[in-house]
Design an enzyme around this catalytic site. Structure first.
Site, PDB file in Angstrom:
ATOM      1  N   TYR A 142       9.204  11.325  -1.681  1.00  0.00           N
ATOM      2  CA  TYR A 142       8.463  12.537  -2.060  1.00  0.00           C
ATOM      3  C   TYR A 142       8.866  13.739  -1.204  1.00  0.00           C
ATOM      4  CZ  TYR A 142       4.996  10.626  -5.330  1.00  0.00           C
ATOM      5  OH  TYR A 142       4.370  10.097  -6.417  1.00  0.00           O
ATOM      6  N   ASP A 225       8.994  -4.997  -7.098  1.00  0.00           N
ATOM      7  CA  ASP A 225       9.008  -5.338  -8.536  1.00  0.00           C
ATOM      8  C   ASP A 225       8.244  -6.632  -8.775  1.00  0.00           C
ATOM      9  OD1 ASP A 225      11.010  -6.709  -7.143  1.00  0.00           O
ATOM     10  OD2 ASP A 225      12.413  -6.715  -8.826  1.00  0.00           O
ATOM     11  N   ASP A 249       2.561   4.868  -5.461  1.00  0.00           N
ATOM     12  CA  ASP A 249       2.131   5.672  -6.607  1.00  0.00           C
ATOM     13  C   ASP A 249       2.080   4.790  -7.850  1.00  0.00           C
ATOM     14  OD1 ASP A 249       1.515   8.045  -8.060  1.00  0.00           O
ATOM     15  OD2 ASP A 249       3.605   8.137  -8.720  1.00  0.00           O
TER      16      ASP A 249
HETATM   17  C1  IPM Z   1      -1.184  10.484  -7.425  1.00  0.00           C
HETATM   18  C2  IPM Z   1      -0.514  11.448  -8.354  1.00  0.00           C
HETATM   19  C3  IPM Z   1       0.312  12.421  -7.532  1.00  0.00           C
HETATM   20  C4  IPM Z   1       1.414  11.639  -6.870  1.00  0.00           C
HETATM   21  C5  IPM Z   1       0.848  13.631  -8.291  1.00  0.00           C
HETATM   22  C6  IPM Z   1      -0.249  14.396  -8.996  1.00  0.00           C
HETATM   23  C7  IPM Z   1       1.619  14.545  -7.380  1.00  0.00           C
HETATM   24  O1  IPM Z   1       0.231  10.761  -9.297  1.00  0.00           O
HETATM   25  O2  IPM Z   1      -1.929  10.936  -6.534  1.00  0.00           O
HETATM   26  O3  IPM Z   1      -0.994   9.283  -7.580  1.00  0.00           O
HETATM   27  O4  IPM Z   1       2.467  11.379  -7.470  1.00  0.00           O
HETATM   28  O5  IPM Z   1       1.227  11.255  -5.711  1.00  0.00           O
HETATM   29 MG    MG Z   2      -0.023   8.661  -9.241  1.00  0.00          MG
END
Ligand code: IPM
Ligand code: MG
Length: 368
Positions: A142, A225, A249
């Protein structure tokens, strides 16, 4: 002593609607439990972009760093789809996470008995489910550099970098082990050490933190996975799942859906403790801004209300009051209160966002 401070960033879509019910719950604790907060409100995401041309104003960022806890609703919506990447609503949320250094994201996936039929899995696989995903939130792909879209020869190349330092892995691993000690005492760490060097380092550091400081916690490692597959095959094998930002995520959405509705799940994002021992913290529902139902009074406020319960527990050391609120939610569900997202195949008449708030406040009154 001054009241603790809460900054509410309701955001976009259904954010303001569900947060409206949370503020009623906050007021209830002030009036009935002598637990008053100084609440202030500000903008984030598309709402902030509309007002200031940025998804998070510097003043709001400063307020978030000052607050004892931040409660966030949701960000984003189709109206903002064509905005430049740098000012998209999501960037506001990512800036909060990064600048508050909220490295440990706790996402519980808990199955409420009354909703066991809502899962896409067989009831016996998920009844009593209680998993906690600990997702690293401030690093990995990220945020890693280099990143971008560059020209190379006669075509473009999209680049992102998965990058983890030992100390980043160390601190999030510690938070998972600490948490496990207070729950089922088991951690399963997930990465892709079979194809990624960052995964190899992840596995090594997690094992070392375990062997040095948490030998009493049961630790296993799994490729992410396989982890996804195991989550839908036999989810109750897990207690705490520890994983990186991107895998977390994905795996947390997967775990969330095991419980039947995204409208039920809270989250806490925690940083290092301040001088007063309280961690920097942001609490938000796992669901998004749900543009399809925005403004219709249909949204389920439970995830956001349970996020406030997590704030009571993790920021304000009010575990008993957090449990009181969680029990009140369980009670209204057991009594059959259902927002539209919780309508089973048998149908029925859904109640509104406000009616769900009413029911939870009544259950809180009954808990006294
Ligand atoms: C989450 C969301 C976020 C992420 C987005 C909205 C940036 O999907 O909090 O899981 O990818 O972390
Ligand atoms: Mg998310």
């Amino acid at each position: 002593m001054a009241n603790p401070t809460l900054l509410i960033l309701a955001g976009d879509g259904i954010g303001p609607e569900v947060m409206g019910q949370v503020t009623r719950v906050i007021d209830w604790f002030g009036a009935k439990r002598d637990l008053a907060f100084d609440v202030s409100h500000d903008l984030v995401g598309g709402a902030a972009y509309d007002a200031h041309g940025t998804p998070l104003h510097d003043d709001t960022m400063a307020k978030a760093l000052e607050a004892d806890a931040v409660l966030l609703g949701a960000v984003g919506g189709p109206k903002y789809d064509d905005l430049d990447f740098s000012v998209k609503p999501e960037r506001g949320l990512l800036r909060l996470r990064k600048e508050m250094d909220l490295f440990s994201n706790l996402r519980p996936a808990q199955c409420f008995d009354a909703l066991a039929d809502f899962s896409s899995l067989k009831k016996e696989l998920i009844a009593g489910l209680d998993i906690m995903i600990v997702r690293e939130l401030t690093s990995g792909v990220y945020f890693g550099e280099p990143r971008g879209i560059i020209e190379e020869g006669n075509e473009r190349v999209g680049i992102n970098t998965q990058r983890y330092t030992e100390s980043e892995i160390d601190r999030v691993a510690r938070s998972a082990f600490e948490l496990a000690r207070r729950r089922g005492n088991k951690v399963c760490s997930m990465e892709k050490a079979n194809v990624m060097e960052s995964g190899i380092l992840w596995r090594e550091v997690v094992q070392k933190v375990h062997d040095t400081d948490y030998p009493g916690v049961e630790l296993s490692h799994m490729y992410a996975d396989n982890g996804a597959m195991q989550l839908v095959r036999a989810p109750k094998q897990f207690d705490v799942i520890l994983t990186d930002n991107l895998f977390g995520d994905i795996l947390s959405d997967c775990a969330a859906m095991l419980t039947g509705s995204l409208g039920m799940l809270p989250s806490a994002s925690l940083g290092a403790p301040n001088a007063d021992g309280r961690p920097k913290a942001l609490y938000e529902p796992v669901h998004g801004s749900a543009p399809d139902i925005t403004g219709q009074g249909k949204a389920n406020p439970i995830a956001c209300i349970l996020s406030f319960a997590m704030a009571l527990r993790y920021s304000f050391d009010e575990g008993e009051e957090a449990t009181r609120l969680e029990r009140a939610v369980e009670k209204v569900l057991a009594d059959g209160a259902r927002t539209a997202d919780l309508m089973g195949p048998e149908g029925g008449t859904p109640i509104s966002t406000t009616q769900m708030g009413d029911a939870i406040l009544a259950a809180l009154d009954n808990s006294l």
